[in-house]
Scaffold this active site. Structure first.
Site, mmCIF file in Angstrom:
data_model
loop_
_atom_site.group_PDB
_atom_site.id
_atom_site.type_symbol
_atom_site.label_atom_id
_atom_site.label_comp_id
_atom_site.label_asym_id
_atom_site.label_seq_id
_atom_site.Cartn_x
_atom_site.Cartn_y
_atom_site.Cartn_z
ATOM 1 C CD GLU A 1 1.534 -5.254 5.861
ATOM 2 O OE1 GLU A 1 2.390 -6.071 6.282
ATOM 3 O OE2 GLU A 1 0.959 -5.401 4.767
ATOM 4 C CB ALA B 1 -0.877 -0.016 1.243
ATOM 5 C CD GLU C 1 -2.012 -7.668 2.878
ATOM 6 O OE1 GLU C 1 -1.775 -6.506 2.490
ATOM 7 O OE2 GLU C 1 -2.656 -7.920 3.907
#
Ligand code: 3HC
Length: 701
Positions: free
Chosen positions: A128, A61, A108
């Site tokens: 993360e 992300a 992911e």
């Protein structure tokens, strides 16, 4: 910035192309879904390859998007979980072709594909947690299904990154033979028409012999140190994978993600992520300055520091030449390095082949002439100006024009060292922290005459050997040690006020510091601080300081090396409180007559951390440091400051600058108040309502 779609021979290749690391912001997610839909609806396409190029698959992300919180682009549709669900639901086989980093949301999406082929350069991880988060796009649901709960938990809770070999070993990916992209296309074609291997159809596996899941997960939670929200949420989410289908588990996981994004810990860790990356960048460098290539590094002085620097260079693939004043010292240095690799091999940290290859790149030279071909030479000899100037005169004599000459001095005047050469523009400071092969901080000291090319070369070298570099101008102590001196001053002043040393250490350690100041000084050697204080007493008699540490030194309690310091130590190196020090500290405080019984734990933290802040701001005012965030980088990587608090200046911003200023004014009115004159920049920022961490030396008047 795009997703390219190329179709040939029945296979569509979707290329993620967003420099520098293929992070998946909202616009990339929209494009990825569009490209996927186009490939799925095209009747000529039988299979799909997801490819990030040969350098990086995806770093996940876009972390910058998180700043807007759960109402920002991170949680705007299509979210990353939506993209992952679309890949999972695809009706044609999708093969992820992975080269370079495949991290966080990148992994992911790869885990939602039906196969993962990788190159040997691939690196996998769900880091993360290092941002105070948990994987939010199904990572905690799919990884335990692919590699089992135990391995998944270890990776998710640590945030560790593994290489291709390990990923293959645990069943996360397969190694491609030959060209990765071509191999993935062939593999995708071979999967066409076969039942799809969806990760979501698998079950998460508990470790062998474990039947009571709730107890297993409770034990994992109990083992967390320190007990921060993100690692706990990671464990909670992995537990969901045992009892929930992927879609439901992922929905709950994303809810947890949305909460964590707003925690102070996550904000601090994200700030720290970007602070580390801006530290080694100097916007003030003229455009077009390119670093010189460094192939061979020379090291003068083979003590603990010199040997550690040599190991860091060898680990980074550089050829390294050592020299020292005597053959015995040189042999001892070489021996230290060989012992290091023997022990690393024994512990399984490197293979015997890798260790042998690294040692093969190590040469020794019995005189300075042997350093002639080096592109960079780092001096790590005794901390004495005349000794160092002699070394630099010799280096000036033997090195080719354009070689970089570096000193590892921590306190001496770099300009005086550079003046011993006819090429001060080629001289920099490279201040390593011990052990030099482990500690990530590197202070790159820019002398008065250091050229832009030399500085750029030093920064590039820092990156090559995996350090976080921070640029400092010349002053006594540079950034880290100058701030540390004020921190120590407050720790000692607390003893004057009647607080015992171990209370100071315990409070600061509970707060998150890796080690309290008294334990640090016992490790570093109390005699070092003693010598500095004696120098300061002569130079600045108007700045009285606590004499408590001097009394410790008068007893020859120099710390661990002499068996005792503020603490005593057992054979295993465990510290314990000492009744003799309690007596000494109590009598010392009574003699001063400033004992306060109301010093709270918060005051202990505030005194010590605010001292770092105030001195840090002075460093900015003097132009010694480039930007405020650099000070935080120094403290996190060099002095054990807790990453989840961002750094001293970030912490001050979160406390509120009015509060920090008011406390400083109170301290200023109290015992040894001379040390608490608030830095003008603090007053300025508090008045303007700005943040300390926004300060860049070049921007602020
Ligand atoms: N988002 C935004 N920017 C990122 C980024 C990310 N995920 N990863 C790296 N960058 C930026 C860096 O800030 C840097 O920008 P700059 O040039 O302007 O300073 C640039 O990319 C290059 O990064 P590095 O200097 O770190 O380059 P390296 O080659 O040394 O390392 C890397 C590359 C290994 C990918 C490293 O950048 C890295 O570890 N990135 C973070 C990976 C990560 O934490 N991913 C998880 C993100 S959170 C997530 O995915 C949530 C999901 O579960 C929902």
């Amino acid at each position: 910035m795009s997703i390219q779609l190329e179709t040939s021979g029945g296979v569509s290749v979707l290329t993620i192309d967003r420099a520098p690391v293929n992070s998946l912001d909202l616009s990339m997610r929209i494009r990825l879904l569009e490209a996927l839909a186009a490939a799925l609806s095209d009747a000529s396409v039988e299979a799909i390859v997801l490819w990030g190029g040969s350098r990086v698959f995806s770093a996940g992300a876009d972390i910058e998007e998180f700043a807007a919180g759960p109402r920002g682009p991170t949680c705007t549709e299509p979210t990353l979980p939506t993209v992952v669900a679309a890949l999972d639901a695809a009706t044609k086989p999708i093969v992820a072709a992975i080269a370079g980093p495949c991290l966080g949301g990148g992994l992911e999406i790869a885990m939602a594909c039906h196969a993962r082929l990788c190159a040997s350069t691939a690196r996998f991880g769900l880091p993360e947690v290092k941002l105070g988060l948990l994987p939010g796009a199904g990572g905690t649901q799919r990884l335990p299904r692919l590699v089992g709960v135990e391995t998944a938990l270890r990776l998710i809770v640590s945030g560790d990154v593994i290489d291709a070999r390990r990923a293959v070993e645990i069943g996360l990916a397969e190694l491609a033979s030959g060209d990765l992209r071509d191999a993935a296309i062939r593999h995708a074609r071979a999967l066409s028409g076969k039942p799809l291997a969806r990760t979501s159809d698998l079950n998460a596996r508990l470790p062998d012999g474990v039947s009571a899941a709730a107890e297993y997960f409770a034990a994992q939670r109990a083992g967390l140190r320190p007990a921060l929200p993100a690692p706990r949420a990671c464990i909670d989410a992995v537990e969901l994978a045992l009892s929930h289908p992927v879609a439901e588990g992922s929905r709950l996981e994303f809810e947890l993600f949305g909460k964590l994004i707003e925690t102070p810990e996550s904000k601090a860790l994200r700030y720290a992520f970007f602070a580390d990356r801006s530290a080694g960048r100097l916007p003030a460098l003229p455009p077009g300055v390119t670093p010189r290539a460094i192939h061979r590094v020379g090291i003068v002085g083979t003590g603990t520091m010199g040997s550690g620097i040599a190991i860091a260079c060898l680990d980074a693939g550089l050829a390294t030449t050592l020299t020292d004043a005597t053959p015995a010292a040189l042999a001892a240095g070489r021996g230290r390095i060989e012992t290091h690799y023997a022990s690393a091999t024994k512990k399984g940290r490197v293979s015997a082949d890798v260790a042998a290859e690294r040692l093969q790149r190590l040469q020794t030279a019995d005189s300075y002439d042997g350093l002639a071909g080096c592109d960079l030479v780092i001096e790590a000899v005794y901390e004495d100006l005349e000794v160092k100037r002699t070394v630099f005169r010799e280096l000036d004599r033997v090195l080719e024009p354009g070689a970089l000459l570096a000193s590892n001095t921590s306190t001496l005047d770099l300009d005086a060292i550079a003046a011993a050469t006819a090429r001060p523009a080629d001289v920099v400071g490279l201040h390593f922290f011990s052990p030099a092969n482990v500690m990530r901080l590197l202070e790159v000291v820019r002398g008065r005459e250091t050229s832009a090319v030399s500085l750029a070369t030093a920064l590039a070298f820092g990156k090559t050997i995996g350090k976080v570099s921070v640029v400092a101008r010349v002053c006594d102590g540079f950034i880290g040690n100058r701030m540390f001196e004020e921190y120590l001053r407050q720790a000692y002043a607390l003893v004057d006020l009647g607080v015992l040393p171990w209370r100071v250490d315990n409070v600061l350690e509970r707060w998150g510091m890796a080690m309290g100041p008294f334990a640090v000084m016992d490790l570093a050697g109390n005699d070092i601080g003693w010598a500095i204080r004696k120098r300061r007493a002569i130079a600045h008699p108007e700045r009285p300081y606590s004499t408590f540490p001097d009394k410790i030194c008068e007893l020859k309690r120099f710390g661990r090396k002499s068996g005792a310091g503020f603490y005593t130590y057992d054979d295993a190196g465990r510290r314990s409180e000492d009744a003799a020090i309690t007596k000494l500290a109590t009598e010392h405080a009574q003699a001063i007559g400033a004992i306060r019984s109301d010093v709270s734990d918060d005051e202990i933290v505030e005194r010590c951390v605010s001292a770092l802040v105030n001195e840090g701001l002075r460093l900015l005012e003097e132009g010694i440091a480039e930007r405020a965030s650099d000070l935080d980088v120094v403290y996190r990587h060099g002095y054990g400051f807790p990453a989840h608090r961002g750094g001293p200046l970030f912490f001050a911003d979160t406390l509120g600058l009015h509060h920090v200023l008011e406390s400083m004014r109170n301290f200023h009115a109290g015992y040894q108040g001379w040390a608490w004159e608030p830095a003008p920049r603090l007053i300025y920022a508090a008045r303007r309502g700005t943040c300390l961490t926004d300060i860049e030396t070049r921007r602020v008047p």
